[in-house]
Design an enzyme around this catalytic site. Structure first.
Site, PDB file in Angstrom:
ATOM      1  N   GLY A  81      13.943 -12.946   9.350  1.00 18.37           N
ATOM      2  CA  GLY A  81      14.346 -11.837  10.203  1.00 18.37           C
ATOM      3  C   GLY A  81      13.116 -11.075  10.668  1.00 18.37           C
ATOM      4  O   GLY A  81      12.118 -11.014   9.948  1.00 18.37           O
ATOM      5  N   GLN A 129       8.051  -4.516  14.475  1.00 15.87           N
ATOM      6  CA  GLN A 129       7.106  -5.305  13.669  1.00 15.87           C
ATOM      7  C   GLN A 129       6.138  -6.108  14.524  1.00 15.87           C
ATOM      8  O   GLN A 129       5.182  -6.690  14.004  1.00 15.87           O
ATOM      9  CB  GLN A 129       7.858  -6.258  12.728  1.00 15.87           C
ATOM     10  CG  GLN A 129       8.656  -5.532  11.654  1.00 15.87           C
ATOM     11  CD  GLN A 129       9.340  -6.516  10.727  1.00 15.87           C
ATOM     12  OE1 GLN A 129      10.410  -7.011  11.040  1.00 15.87           O
ATOM     13  NE2 GLN A 129       8.711  -6.826   9.613  1.00 15.87           N
ATOM     14  N   CYS A 159       9.449  -8.554   3.186  1.00 20.55           N
ATOM     15  CA  CYS A 159       9.386  -8.074   4.563  1.00 20.55           C
ATOM     16  C   CYS A 159       8.057  -8.554   5.138  1.00 20.55           C
ATOM     17  O   CYS A 159       7.021  -8.450   4.470  1.00 20.55           O
ATOM     18  CB  CYS A 159       9.443  -6.547   4.577  1.00 20.55           C
ATOM     19  SG  CYS A 159       9.276  -5.841   6.223  1.00 20.55           S
ATOM     20  N   LEU A 160       8.092  -9.085   6.359  1.00 23.56           N
ATOM     21  CA  LEU A 160       6.859  -9.632   6.945  1.00 23.56           C
ATOM     22  C   LEU A 160       5.784  -8.560   7.158  1.00 23.56           C
ATOM     23  O   LEU A 160       4.611  -8.887   7.280  1.00 23.56           O
ATOM     24  CB  LEU A 160       7.163 -10.349   8.266  1.00 23.56           C
ATOM     25  CG  LEU A 160       7.986 -11.641   8.142  1.00 23.56           C
ATOM     26  CD1 LEU A 160       8.233 -12.256   9.511  1.00 23.56           C
ATOM     27  CD2 LEU A 160       7.306 -12.648   7.227  1.00 23.56           C
ATOM     28  N   HIS A 187      18.626  -4.870   6.615  1.00 23.29           N
ATOM     29  CA  HIS A 187      17.167  -4.694   6.555  1.00 23.29           C
ATOM     30  C   HIS A 187      16.583  -4.537   7.973  1.00 23.29           C
ATOM     31  O   HIS A 187      15.765  -3.645   8.224  1.00 23.29           O
ATOM     32  CB  HIS A 187      16.563  -5.921   5.841  1.00 23.29           C
ATOM     33  CG  HIS A 187      15.073  -5.945   5.750  1.00 23.29           C
ATOM     34  ND1 HIS A 187      14.403  -5.959   4.537  1.00 23.29           N
ATOM     35  CD2 HIS A 187      14.096  -5.992   6.705  1.00 23.29           C
ATOM     36  CE1 HIS A 187      13.093  -5.991   4.764  1.00 23.29           C
ATOM     37  NE2 HIS A 187      12.881  -6.018   6.068  1.00 23.29           N
ATOM     38  N   GLU A 188      17.027  -5.405   8.902  1.00 22.66           N
ATOM     39  CA  GLU A 188      16.460  -5.363  10.259  1.00 22.66           C
ATOM     40  C   GLU A 188      16.936  -4.127  11.033  1.00 22.66           C
ATOM     41  O   GLU A 188      16.163  -3.521  11.781  1.00 22.66           O
ATOM     42  CB  GLU A 188      16.814  -6.642  11.040  1.00 22.66           C
ATOM     43  CG  GLU A 188      16.342  -7.953  10.399  1.00 22.66           C
ATOM     44  CD  GLU A 188      14.882  -7.955   9.978  1.00 22.66           C
ATOM     45  OE1 GLU A 188      14.061  -7.262  10.605  1.00 22.66           O
ATOM     46  OE2 GLU A 188      14.551  -8.653   8.993  1.00 22.66           O
ATOM     47  N   HIS A 217      14.871  -1.289  10.129  1.00 22.98           N
ATOM     48  CA  HIS A 217      13.578  -1.283  10.842  1.00 22.98           C
ATOM     49  C   HIS A 217      13.703  -0.545  12.174  1.00 22.98           C
ATOM     50  O   HIS A 217      12.791   0.169  12.583  1.00 22.98           O
ATOM     51  CB  HIS A 217      13.135  -2.715  11.161  1.00 22.98           C
ATOM     52  CG  HIS A 217      12.286  -3.349  10.104  1.00 22.98           C
ATOM     53  ND1 HIS A 217      11.072  -2.838   9.718  1.00 22.98           N
ATOM     54  CD2 HIS A 217      12.468  -4.475   9.375  1.00 22.98           C
ATOM     55  CE1 HIS A 217      10.542  -3.624   8.781  1.00 22.98           C
ATOM     56  NE2 HIS A 217      11.376  -4.623   8.547  1.00 22.98           N
TER      57      HIS A 217
HETATM   58 NI    NI Z   1      11.235  -6.228   7.244  1.00 22.93          NI
END
Ligand code: NI
Length: 179
Positions: free
Chosen positions: A55, A60, A102-103, A144-145, A148
């Site tokens: 995701g 991001q 998380c990236l 989660h997304e 963000h």
């Molecule tokens: Ni994330």
């Protein structure tokens, strides 16, 4: 030369990492469902796949707009790709505590409590209204997304003590050039 609404000169985008302030503020709703938006989504998919993520949210990659891409199959199943615009959690129920990453936080894994089941409304990449009912990993990933897009990070969901410890480890890694 044509220059798109979103800064895009190549397909692979640089990942924005914590503690960049861009990750910590709400994104704006998408207004135009055009070629620029599709290209941003394509770039995000490519960036997510290059990082083996499941995701990714637009902030991001430095774009403060409400767009997220999700692919639980990590590129294996083309049907699994979700490109979701202006998403909103309409309903949530239950609790689930699982480890997640998380990236924007390379190699950080935290146990995070999220709803077990959610219903999300939004639009697809063409602007069509969609509703997604999800549980398990998809519910977790959507939650989660969508967080963000509101400037909320997974580190915000853990205890103050755990958050402090995690921040200190990150600061140490930043000083060591390992971030
Ligand atoms: Ni994330």
């Amino acid at each position: 030369m044509f220059r798109g609404r979103y800064s895009s000169t190549m397909a692979l985008r640089t990942l924005v990492k914590y503690p960049d302030l861009g990750l910590q503020q709400p994104s704006k709703p998408v207004e135009f469902f055009d070629e620029d938006l599709r290209r941003l989504a394509d770039d995000m998919v490519e960036t997510m796949r290059a990082e083996a993520g499941i995701g990714l949210a637009a902030p991001q990659v430095g774009e403060a707009v409400k767009l997220t891409v999700i692919d639980l199959s990590a590129g294996v199943d083309p049907e699994a790709l979700i490109r979701l615009v202006n998403p909103k959690v309409e309903f949530e129920e239950g609790e689930s505590i699982e480890e997640e990453g998380c990236l924007s936080f390379p190699e950080v894994i935290l146990k995070v409590k999220r709803p077990a089941r959610i219903v999300v409304s939004g639009r697809d990449i063409e602007g069509k209204v969609v509703s997604i009912e999800a549980e398990g990993l998809l519910a977790r990933c959507l939650h989660h997304e969508i967080d963000h897009l509101e400037g909320v990070l997974f580190i915000d969901h853990v205890s103050p003590l755990k958050r402090d410890m995690t921040r200190r480890k990150i600061a140490k890694r930043i000083r060591a050039g390992d971030w």
